[in-house]
Design a protein around this motif. Structure first.
Motif, mmCIF file in Angstrom:
data_model
loop_
_atom_site.group_PDB
_atom_site.id
_atom_site.type_symbol
_atom_site.label_atom_id
_atom_site.label_comp_id
_atom_site.label_asym_id
_atom_site.label_seq_id
_atom_site.Cartn_x
_atom_site.Cartn_y
_atom_site.Cartn_z
ATOM 1 N N PHE A 39 0.821 -1.362 -0.037
ATOM 2 C CA PHE A 39 -0.080 -0.160 -0.007
ATOM 3 C C PHE A 39 0.765 1.265 0.192
ATOM 4 C CE2 PHE A 39 -1.784 3.600 2.553
ATOM 5 C CZ PHE A 39 -3.352 3.503 1.867
ATOM 6 N N TYR A 40 2.178 1.220 1.143
ATOM 7 C CA TYR A 40 2.378 2.564 1.393
ATOM 8 C C TYR A 40 3.933 2.800 -0.802
ATOM 9 C CZ TYR A 40 0.794 3.551 5.630
ATOM 10 O OH TYR A 40 0.618 3.700 6.669
ATOM 11 N N PHE B 183 -2.737 7.559 9.348
ATOM 12 C CA PHE B 183 -3.372 7.409 11.224
ATOM 13 C C PHE B 183 -4.720 6.963 10.859
ATOM 14 C CE2 PHE B 183 -7.395 10.130 13.209
ATOM 15 C CZ PHE B 183 -6.673 9.898 14.413
ATOM 16 N N PHE B 184 -5.374 6.745 9.554
ATOM 17 C CA PHE B 184 -6.694 7.044 9.276
ATOM 18 C C PHE B 184 -6.468 5.160 8.893
ATOM 19 C CE2 PHE B 184 -7.386 10.833 7.816
ATOM 20 C CZ PHE B 184 -8.836 11.458 8.550
ATOM 21 N N LYS B 185 -5.408 5.022 8.559
ATOM 22 C CA LYS B 185 -5.335 2.936 7.922
ATOM 23 C C LYS B 185 -4.636 2.482 9.306
ATOM 24 C CE LYS B 185 -1.969 0.241 5.144
ATOM 25 N NZ LYS B 185 -1.983 -0.878 6.409
ATOM 26 N N LEU C 202 3.605 0.749 11.294
ATOM 27 C CA LEU C 202 3.808 2.451 10.626
ATOM 28 C C LEU C 202 5.205 2.606 10.527
ATOM 29 C CD1 LEU C 202 2.501 4.161 13.932
ATOM 30 C CD2 LEU C 202 1.532 3.863 11.838
ATOM 31 N N PHE C 203 5.913 1.159 10.577
ATOM 32 C CA PHE C 203 7.494 1.273 9.843
ATOM 33 C C PHE C 203 7.431 1.650 8.331
ATOM 34 C CE2 PHE C 203 10.824 -0.362 8.018
ATOM 35 C CZ PHE C 203 12.071 0.798 8.762
ATOM 36 N N PRO C 204 6.255 0.857 7.591
ATOM 37 C CA PRO C 204 6.335 0.932 6.064
ATOM 38 C C PRO C 204 6.017 2.507 5.559
ATOM 39 C CG PRO C 204 5.618 -1.395 6.698
ATOM 40 C CD PRO C 204 4.945 -0.779 7.946
ATOM 41 N N ALA C 205 4.994 3.317 6.516
ATOM 42 C CA ALA C 205 4.842 4.835 6.120
ATOM 43 C C ALA C 205 6.333 5.365 6.491
ATOM 44 C CB ALA C 205 3.641 5.321 7.187
#
Length: 351
Positions: free
Chosen positions: A14-15, A50-52, A215-218
């Motif tokens: 996704f990211y 945040f939303f994901k 959160l790491f991929p973001a």
């Protein structure tokens, strides 16, 4: 672990396939002012993350503490009391919800885990999969092996995605984030009660680690975007500057050669004569003074200047050649050695 791995792969795709191109579009040079582009990109990444993540948290099953309405610090008596009260409310004979049986089974499973002291600790550290697989908090080798596989996998992916000189800055940020995340994870996994009772009293260490991994991929793709945007190729710019200087020196040398040829030509013709009239207030006399041109002086000075410029030009050429030779050399080996050394030290100290 299989579900978490699937979620991690989904987040990565996704990211990487959606968020990174979108963020790169925002950061495209000339689209927005530099400072605004950075602010917009960071806001975009934070909002999506945040939303994901919020959506994924809602989709996850409630943990055992939330199911029973107790806290990490609750005693066995408090857990038993809460279970009795909720079992009366959620029993299929009184609960008319379509999934009443599932709710009651979940309640019973939560009670069984939290009432067992050992399973409770395992659940806090490893989650429901840890209880199912009979994991032990004393199996430090297995725990470090799982951590090593996770971080090594992401380190390799980060390296591949940040190849090239423009990715050096992003790679450093990503690896620094990984080291910080690894330190937090080791602390959470090796400390019996890492949080005070008032700090998110119903959240386990496993859930905090899951949040970091989610959160790491973001974070990784945000570093890629910002690192590429802020990167300045100093070697390239220096190379251009030196090349321009080299061309300038060549032009000057050509001009000086033309001047030297002109001076030599004038010298072979005998040079110009400079006349001076000398008159006195008493009647004056006229005279012509021939001033010979010193042939060696202008030619010698021009040769000296030409020699200096030629020497400077040679030095510039050497500098350009050195920059070209150094352009392909990597400088991240020390950082990789630091990561491996830290993992090795952590392993030995924990054993």
């Amino acid at each position: 672990m299989g579900e978490d791995s699937s979620d991690g792969l989904t987040s990565f795709l996704f990211y990487t396939l959606f968020v990174y191109p979108s963020c790169s579009w925002i950061l495209k040079p000339g689209r927005f002012p530099r400072k605004k582009a950075i602010i917009y990109a960071i806001a975009f990444l934070c909002a999506l993350a945040f939303f994901k993540t919020s959506f994924e948290i809602v989709e996850r099953d409630a943990n055992h503490y939330n199911v029973l309405g107790v806290q990490r610090s609750s005693t066995a008596m408090e857990i038993k009391k809460s279970y009795k009260r909720l079992s009366l409310e959620l029993h299929p004979d009184k609960n008319k919800a379509p999934d009443a049986a599932d709710q009651f089974a979940h309640l019973k499973a939560s009670y069984d885990v939290l009432m067992d002291v050992e399973n409770r600790v395992v659940y806090n550290k490893f989650g429901p999969d840890g209880v199912k697989n009979n994991k032990s908090t004393f199996d430090e080798t297995g725990m470090l092996l799982e951590m090593g596989i996770f971080y090594a996998t992401w380190a390799m992916l980060s390296f591949v995605l940040t190849l090239g000189k423009s990715g050096n800055m992003a790679r450093s940020w990503i690896y620094t984030g990984q080291i910080v995340m690894l330190l937090i994870e080791i602390t959470l996994m090796t400390t019996e009660e890492p949080f005070p009772d008032w700090f998110f009293p119903k959240t386990t260490e496993y859930e905090w680690i899951w949040l970091l991994h989610t959160l790491f991929p973001a974070f990784m793709n945000g570093c890629r975007c910002l690192g590429g945007f802020l990167y300045v190729d100093m070697e390239g710019e220096t190379r251009k500057l030196l090349a321009a200087l080299e061309e300038s020196n060549k032009d000057i040398l050509l001009v000086l050669r033309d001047v030297q040829i002109g001076v030599q030509h004038l010298s072979t013709q005998g040079g110009p004569r400079i006349s001076a009239d000398a008159s006195s207030s008493e009647g004056g006399t006229e005279g012509v003074m021939k001033v010979p041109i010193i042939k060696a002086t202008p030619t010698g000075k021009l040769k000296e200047l030409e020699t200096k410029l030629a020497r400077n030009n040679s030095q510039v050429e050497q500098a350009v050649g050195a920059l070209k030779n150094e352009g392909g050399k990597g400088s991240g080996l020390g950082f990789y050695a630091m990561i491996l050394g830290y993992i090795a030290l952590t392993y030995f100290f924990n054993n």
